[in-house]
Design a protein around this motif. Structure first.
Motif, short mmCIF file in Angstrom:
data_model
loop_
_atom_site.label_atom_id
_atom_site.label_comp_id
_atom_site.label_asym_id
_atom_site.label_seq_id
_atom_site.Cartn_x
_atom_site.Cartn_y
_atom_site.Cartn_z
N UNK A 142 0.81 -1.21 0.00
CA UNK A 142 0.00 0.00 0.00
C UNK A 142 0.85 1.26 0.00
N UNK A 143 1.90 1.26 0.80
CA UNK A 143 2.78 2.43 0.84
C UNK A 143 3.48 2.64 -0.49
N UNK A 144 3.88 1.56 -1.14
CA UNK A 144 4.52 1.69 -2.45
C UNK A 144 3.54 2.25 -3.49
N UNK A 145 2.28 1.82 -3.41
CA UNK A 145 1.26 2.35 -4.33
C UNK A 145 0.93 3.81 -4.02
N UNK A 146 1.03 4.15 -2.75
CA UNK A 146 0.69 5.51 -2.32
C UNK A 146 1.60 6.55 -2.94
N UNK A 147 2.82 6.15 -3.30
CA UNK A 147 3.74 7.10 -3.93
C UNK A 147 3.17 7.66 -5.23
N UNK A 150 -5.21 4.80 1.49
CA UNK A 150 -4.72 5.24 2.80
C UNK A 150 -5.49 4.53 3.92
N UNK A 151 -6.80 4.40 3.77
CA UNK A 151 -7.60 3.69 4.79
C UNK A 151 -7.17 2.23 4.90
N UNK A 152 -6.89 1.58 3.78
CA UNK A 152 -6.46 0.19 3.79
C UNK A 152 -5.11 0.02 4.48
N UNK A 153 -4.21 0.94 4.23
CA UNK A 153 -2.89 0.90 4.87
C UNK A 153 -3.05 1.08 6.38
N UNK A 154 -3.90 2.03 6.77
CA UNK A 154 -4.16 2.26 8.19
C UNK A 154 -4.75 1.01 8.84
N UNK A 155 -5.70 0.36 8.18
CA UNK A 155 -6.33 -0.84 8.73
C UNK A 155 -5.31 -1.96 8.92
N UNK A 156 -4.37 -2.09 7.99
CA UNK A 156 -3.33 -3.12 8.13
C UNK A 156 -2.50 -2.86 9.39
N UNK A 157 -2.09 -1.61 9.59
CA UNK A 157 -1.31 -1.27 10.78
C UNK A 157 -2.14 -1.48 12.04
N UNK A 158 -3.39 -1.08 12.00
CA UNK A 158 -4.29 -1.22 13.14
C UNK A 158 -4.46 -2.70 13.52
N UNK A 159 -4.57 -3.55 12.53
CA UNK A 159 -4.71 -4.98 12.76
C UNK A 159 -3.47 -5.56 13.45
#
Length: 127
Positions: A26-31, A40-49
């Motif tokens: 997700x971070x690589x795609x975010x670039x 961004x929400x998906x990346x956040x959810x991964x970290x939250x999990x």
């Protein structure tokens, strides 16, 4: 009733690779898609999990470190922080450190040497 945490730990170590991969990909795609709210929400959810499950299973260092990553991501998704290439690079470095921290929790290696430095860099993002 005795609960064998080793089973839960083994499941966590097996299953954590999915949110870790989601975080990094997700971070690589975010670039190239810095304004993509769903991404961004998906990346956040991964970290939250990772933070939630790690904390629930007693991996306090994993949960504590991930909390700093999650805080930066939360402010990015709320548009309180802009999505810059420097910020994404920092989060990618933090993701690598998180992966190493999880390996250390397994007993495969020592925790990364640069955790304190990364935590400080993450904290500076939200000040």
């Amino acid at each position: 009733m005795n609960i064998d945490l080793e089973e839960f730990h083994a499941a966590f170590f097996e299953e954590v690779s999915e949110p870790l991969t989601g975080l990094e990909d997700g971070l690589l795609q975010l670039e190239s898609r810095p304004q993509d709210d769903e991404l961004i929400h998906g990346i956040f959810r991964a970290a939250h999990s990772i933070k939630g499950t790690g904390g629930a299973l007693g991996f306090t260092e994993v949960a504590g470190f991930t909390h700093h990553v999650e805080t930066v991501l939360d402010q990015m998704r709320q548009r309180q922080l802009s999505t810059t290439s420097e910020r994404i690079e920092l989060l990618l470095q933090a993701t690598d450190a998180l992966s190493s921290l999880i390996d250390a929790a397994k007993g495969d290696c020592a925790p990364p040497d640069n955790l304190d430095e990364l935590v400080e860099s993450l904290r500076r993002q939200i000040m």
